[in-house]
Design a protein around this motif. Structure first.
Motif, PDB file in Angstrom:
ATOM      1  N   ARG A  55     -12.865  -4.069  22.255  1.00  0.00           N
ATOM      2  CA  ARG A  55     -13.217  -4.822  22.757  1.00  0.00           C
ATOM      3  C   ARG A  55     -13.327  -6.808  21.782  1.00  0.00           C
ATOM      4  O   ARG A  55     -12.841  -7.113  22.312  1.00  0.00           O
ATOM      5  CB  ARG A  55     -14.964  -4.470  23.030  1.00  0.00           C
ATOM      6  CG  ARG A  55     -15.513  -6.013  24.574  1.00  0.00           C
ATOM      7  CD  ARG A  55     -14.999  -5.720  24.782  1.00  0.00           C
ATOM      8  NE  ARG A  55     -15.202  -4.627  26.061  1.00  0.00           N
ATOM      9  CZ  ARG A  55     -14.344  -3.692  26.965  1.00  0.00           C
ATOM     10  NH1 ARG A  55     -13.624  -4.021  26.989  1.00  0.00           N
ATOM     11  NH2 ARG A  55     -15.117  -3.353  27.741  1.00  0.00           N
ATOM     12  N   MET A  70     -18.087  -9.294  36.596  1.00  0.00           N
ATOM     13  CA  MET A  70     -18.572  -8.607  36.495  1.00  0.00           C
ATOM     14  C   MET A  70     -18.298  -7.542  34.955  1.00  0.00           C
ATOM     15  O   MET A  70     -18.846  -8.075  33.745  1.00  0.00           O
ATOM     16  CB  MET A  70     -18.755  -7.473  36.824  1.00  0.00           C
ATOM     17  CG  MET A  70     -20.111  -5.538  36.135  1.00  0.00           C
ATOM     18  SD  MET A  70     -21.140  -7.160  35.643  1.00  0.00           S
ATOM     19  CE  MET A  70     -21.924  -7.001  37.388  1.00  0.00           C
ATOM     20  N   ASP A  71     -17.158  -7.970  35.021  1.00  0.00           N
ATOM     21  CA  ASP A  71     -16.679  -7.602  33.157  1.00  0.00           C
ATOM     22  C   ASP A  71     -16.753  -8.595  31.951  1.00  0.00           C
ATOM     23  O   ASP A  71     -17.386  -8.157  31.160  1.00  0.00           O
ATOM     24  CB  ASP A  71     -14.848  -7.410  33.584  1.00  0.00           C
ATOM     25  CG  ASP A  71     -14.463  -6.388  33.815  1.00  0.00           C
ATOM     26  OD1 ASP A  71     -14.869  -5.669  33.894  1.00  0.00           O
ATOM     27  OD2 ASP A  71     -13.331  -6.964  34.604  1.00  0.00           O
ATOM     28  N   ARG A 120     -23.803 -17.507  29.327  1.00  0.00           N
ATOM     29  CA  ARG A 120     -24.324 -16.222  30.664  1.00  0.00           C
ATOM     30  C   ARG A 120     -24.557 -17.581  31.847  1.00  0.00           C
ATOM     31  O   ARG A 120     -24.542 -17.409  32.887  1.00  0.00           O
ATOM     32  CB  ARG A 120     -25.532 -15.587  30.027  1.00  0.00           C
ATOM     33  CG  ARG A 120     -26.411 -14.868  31.188  1.00  0.00           C
ATOM     34  CD  ARG A 120     -27.657 -13.561  31.265  1.00  0.00           C
ATOM     35  NE  ARG A 120     -26.928 -12.743  29.785  1.00  0.00           N
ATOM     36  CZ  ARG A 120     -25.818 -11.440  30.981  1.00  0.00           C
ATOM     37  NH1 ARG A 120     -26.678 -11.954  32.885  1.00  0.00           N
ATOM     38  NH2 ARG A 120     -24.887 -11.143  30.343  1.00  0.00           N
ATOM     39  N   TYR A 169     -19.398 -10.305  32.209  1.00  0.00           N
ATOM     40  CA  TYR A 169     -20.494 -10.437  31.978  1.00  0.00           C
ATOM     41  C   TYR A 169     -21.116  -9.231  31.044  1.00  0.00           C
ATOM     42  O   TYR A 169     -21.776  -8.837  29.953  1.00  0.00           O
ATOM     43  CB  TYR A 169     -21.714  -9.878  33.327  1.00  0.00           C
ATOM     44  CG  TYR A 169     -22.123 -11.274  33.858  1.00  0.00           C
ATOM     45  CD1 TYR A 169     -23.248 -12.443  33.748  1.00  0.00           C
ATOM     46  CD2 TYR A 169     -22.057 -11.494  35.312  1.00  0.00           C
ATOM     47  CE1 TYR A 169     -23.349 -12.529  34.096  1.00  0.00           C
ATOM     48  CE2 TYR A 169     -22.242 -12.434  35.913  1.00  0.00           C
ATOM     49  CZ  TYR A 169     -23.206 -13.301  35.518  1.00  0.00           C
ATOM     50  OH  TYR A 169     -23.752 -14.617  36.418  1.00  0.00           O
ATOM     51  N   ASN A 170     -20.376  -8.127  31.639  1.00  0.00           N
ATOM     52  CA  ASN A 170     -20.654  -6.997  30.200  1.00  0.00           C
ATOM     53  C   ASN A 170     -19.712  -7.360  28.497  1.00  0.00           C
ATOM     54  O   ASN A 170     -20.897  -7.521  28.081  1.00  0.00           O
ATOM     55  CB  ASN A 170     -19.677  -5.920  30.800  1.00  0.00           C
ATOM     56  CG  ASN A 170     -19.851  -5.125  31.917  1.00  0.00           C
ATOM     57  OD1 ASN A 170     -21.893  -5.594  32.542  1.00  0.00           O
ATOM     58  ND2 ASN A 170     -19.072  -4.524  32.396  1.00  0.00           N
ATOM     59  N   ARG A 171     -18.784  -8.588  29.434  1.00  0.00           N
ATOM     60  CA  ARG A 171     -18.256  -9.145  27.425  1.00  0.00           C
ATOM     61  C   ARG A 171     -19.092  -9.355  26.821  1.00  0.00           C
ATOM     62  O   ARG A 171     -19.723  -9.364  25.396  1.00  0.00           O
ATOM     63  CB  ARG A 171     -16.908  -9.336  27.680  1.00  0.00           C
ATOM     64  CG  ARG A 171     -15.729  -8.240  27.796  1.00  0.00           C
ATOM     65  CD  ARG A 171     -15.035  -8.864  28.549  1.00  0.00           C
ATOM     66  NE  ARG A 171     -13.712  -8.423  28.822  1.00  0.00           N
ATOM     67  CZ  ARG A 171     -13.814  -6.966  29.570  1.00  0.00           C
ATOM     68  NH1 ARG A 171     -14.518  -7.142  30.405  1.00  0.00           N
ATOM     69  NH2 ARG A 171     -12.317  -6.651  29.208  1.00  0.00           N
ATOM     70  N   GLN A 172     -20.321 -10.244  27.346  1.00  0.00           N
ATOM     71  CA  GLN A 172     -21.893 -11.601  27.025  1.00  0.00           C
ATOM     72  C   GLN A 172     -22.543 -10.739  26.580  1.00  0.00           C
ATOM     73  O   GLN A 172     -22.651 -10.263  25.284  1.00  0.00           O
ATOM     74  CB  GLN A 172     -21.909 -12.261  27.908  1.00  0.00           C
ATOM     75  CG  GLN A 172     -22.121 -13.508  27.210  1.00  0.00           C
ATOM     76  CD  GLN A 172     -23.596 -12.854  27.412  1.00  0.00           C
ATOM     77  OE1 GLN A 172     -24.706 -11.765  28.082  1.00  0.00           O
ATOM     78  NE2 GLN A 172     -24.880 -14.064  26.957  1.00  0.00           N
ATOM     79  N   THR A 173     -22.574  -9.394  27.177  1.00  0.00           N
ATOM     80  CA  THR A 173     -23.990  -8.439  27.105  1.00  0.00           C
ATOM     81  C   THR A 173     -23.150  -7.789  25.166  1.00  0.00           C
ATOM     82  O   THR A 173     -23.877  -7.908  24.111  1.00  0.00           O
ATOM     83  CB  THR A 173     -23.813  -7.388  27.485  1.00  0.00           C
ATOM     84  OG1 THR A 173     -24.810  -7.948  29.457  1.00  0.00           O
ATOM     85  CG2 THR A 173     -25.356  -6.234  27.524  1.00  0.00           C
ATOM     86  N   GLU A 174     -22.427  -7.362  25.676  1.00  0.00           N
ATOM     87  CA  GLU A 174     -21.604  -6.342  24.443  1.00  0.00           C
ATOM     88  C   GLU A 174     -21.693  -7.554  23.164  1.00  0.00           C
ATOM     89  O   GLU A 174     -22.029  -7.134  22.501  1.00  0.00           O
ATOM     90  CB  GLU A 174     -19.836  -6.046  24.561  1.00  0.00           C
ATOM     91  CG  GLU A 174     -20.150  -5.017  25.670  1.00  0.00           C
ATOM     92  CD  GLU A 174     -19.070  -4.327  26.525  1.00  0.00           C
ATOM     93  OE1 GLU A 174     -19.037  -3.267  26.666  1.00  0.00           O
ATOM     94  OE2 GLU A 174     -17.487  -5.102  25.471  1.00  0.00           O
TER      95      GLU A 174
END
Length: 218
Positions: free
Chosen positions: A159, A187-188, A17, A190-195
């Motif tokens: 994913r 943003m993709d 992140r 960031y979303n993958r990091q969250t997932e």
């Protein structure tokens, strides 16, 4: 339990992140194209994402095996599926010998009959040695006789396959990191990091619960 694993996993994910936060203000606003070196940094995030997953899985397994070993349980005290880990060297010997295969079989049955204290090599990973995809995680679940779902969200199956695919394409030189990075937005990522963070937390929690409830016992 597994406190050190949680800390190391969190540190890896925080680093990802922070890298994204560093890149973010450098990305030009559309329609200005993103420079190749920034796309390269974006692509490299897939290597980092998979690294966080592998780190979490391997450390969790190592710590779980260490805990089971610390209890000094006898072979007959643990679930049969875990015997594949306990008797790993014996099974390897059976596979590798060209002759005296029956002698090796007797070695295995004798060891079970003697009911020795369990001692599992904590570097063992009960998979085919490939990246930690769905089938490899299924093998882990089967070995430890875990009944919880493998994924916190079934959508993460796809994913995870994407992360492994992009990571391998970069690592093996199929595509430049910039090529992969050009396919995704910040943003993709960031979303993958969250997932990935959610998956890692879930994976650790499954094993933590498994150990707390002594589900490795016969």
């Amino acid at each position: 339990m597994l406190t050190a694993v949680k800390a190391e996993s969190a540190e890896r994910l925080t680093e990802i992140r922070q890298c994204l936060d560093f890149i973010s203000p450098l990305i030009p606003v559309a329609p200005t194209p993103t420079p190749r070196h920034l796309n390269s940094l974006k692509g490299e995030m897939f290597v980092q994402l998979y690294g966080a997953i592998e780190c979490t899985v391997t450390l969790t397994l190592k710590s779980s095996i260490d805990y089971i070993n610390s209890l000094n349980l006898n072979v007959n005290d643990i679930k049969h599926s875990i015997l594949g880990l306990v008797l790993n060297s014996e099974f390897d010997a059976l596979i590798s010998v060209a002759s005296k295969k029956w002698d090796k079989r007797y070695d295995i049955t004798d060891k079970i009959k003697l009911n020795p204290i369990c001692s599992i090599n904590n570097t063992l990973i009960p998979t085919d040695g490939k990246n930690f995809g769905r089938s490899q995680l299924q093998s882990v679940w089967k070995t430890f006789s875990i009944t919880e779902p493998i994924f916190h969200d079934v959508a993460f199956t796809g994913r995870l396959s994407e992360i492994i695919d992009y990571r391998n394409k970069i690592a093996h030189g199929v595509y430049a990191a910039s090529n992969i990075g050009n396919r995704v937005t910040l943003m993709d990522l960031y979303n993958r990091q969250t997932e990935v963070s959610r998956f890692c937390s879930y994976f650790i929690s499954v094993f933590e619960d498994y150990l707390n409830r002594s589900q490795f016992r016969a």
